[in-house]
Structures are given as C-alpha cells and as structure tokens.
Enzyme design. Structure first.
Site, PDB file in Angstrom:
ATOM      1  N   CYS A  32       0.824  -1.219   0.000  1.00 17.52           N
ATOM      2  CA  CYS A  32       0.000   0.000   0.000  1.00 17.52           C
ATOM      3  C   CYS A  32       0.859   1.271   0.000  1.00 17.52           C
ATOM      4  O   CYS A  32       1.486   1.609   1.010  1.00 17.52           O
ATOM      5  CB  CYS A  32      -0.912  -0.054   1.231  1.00 17.52           C
ATOM      6  SG  CYS A  32      -1.815   1.457   1.569  1.00 17.52           S
ATOM      7  N   CYS A  35      -0.073   3.878   2.585  1.00 17.77           N
ATOM      8  CA  CYS A  35       0.384   3.433   3.906  1.00 17.77           C
ATOM      9  C   CYS A  35       1.837   3.833   4.125  1.00 17.77           C
ATOM     10  O   CYS A  35       2.212   4.303   5.211  1.00 17.77           O
ATOM     11  CB  CYS A  35       0.258   1.919   4.056  1.00 17.77           C
ATOM     12  SG  CYS A  35      -1.428   1.294   3.939  1.00 17.77           S
TER      13      CYS A  35
END
Length: 107
Positions: A32, A35
């Site tokens: 991600c 993230c």
C-alpha cells in the site's frame, strides 16, 4: 527511529484492548503506497508522544480477523482505542499537515 511494534490477531486484545493507556493502531499492508506515505508521520508522532500514547502497526492482509471485526475496508486506517473500545479513526492518507493535526487531536 525504531520501527513501531507490530500486533496480530493473536496479540490484539492484550496489546491494544487491555492496554493501560490509549493505543493508536495503524492498519496497513506492505503493498500500500498511501500506507508508506503515512508511516513516517505516524512514527514521528509516536516518538514525540512516547509515554502518552502507544502506537502499533497491524498488517491488514495477515490479520483479517481483527481487520474484519473493526470494519477496516480501506488502508491506511488509523484507529485510536481507549478503555477497550475504538474512540476515533482516520481513514485514508490526508496531507502531512492534516494528518499531524488529526493525530494531535487524538491526544
């Protein structure tokens, strides 16, 4: 700066729900990109507020039970827990300035 402690489905209750003080959980996954963008801000927040709040990471891909229990459908998701319950959350990757402000509000 040391990496944040990881929690799992098996350790979530002890490390988060039964913790003496507030705990911020960073639901993330290695693939991600948002993230990874949020992570340095979260780590700096943890370092600046050591002793006031515990900050941990939970890999959403590897810990689907906890992720499902708390309805995490988008990552990154940051959830603040106090006294065995979720009290606040941040979903997605806001700008650095907005994220820092939201994290400060969580204290």
């Amino acid at each position: 700066m040391p990496a944040l402690k990881s929690v799992t489905d098996a350790t979530f209750v002890d490390e988060v729900l039964l913790a003496a003080g507030p705990v911020l959980v960073d639901f993330w996954a290695p693939w991600c990109r948002p993230c990874r963008a949020v992570s340095p801000v979260v780590e700096q927040f943890a370092a600046r507020n050591r002793g006031k709040i515990t900050v941990v990471k939970l890999n959403a891909d590897e810990n689907r039970e906890t992720t499902g229990t708390y309805g995490v459908k988008t990552i990154p998701t940051l959830m603040l827990f106090r006294s065995c319950r979720e009290v606040s959350s941040i979903v997605g990757a806001p700008s650095r300035k907005a994220l820092e402000a939201k994290l400060r509000e969580m204290l």
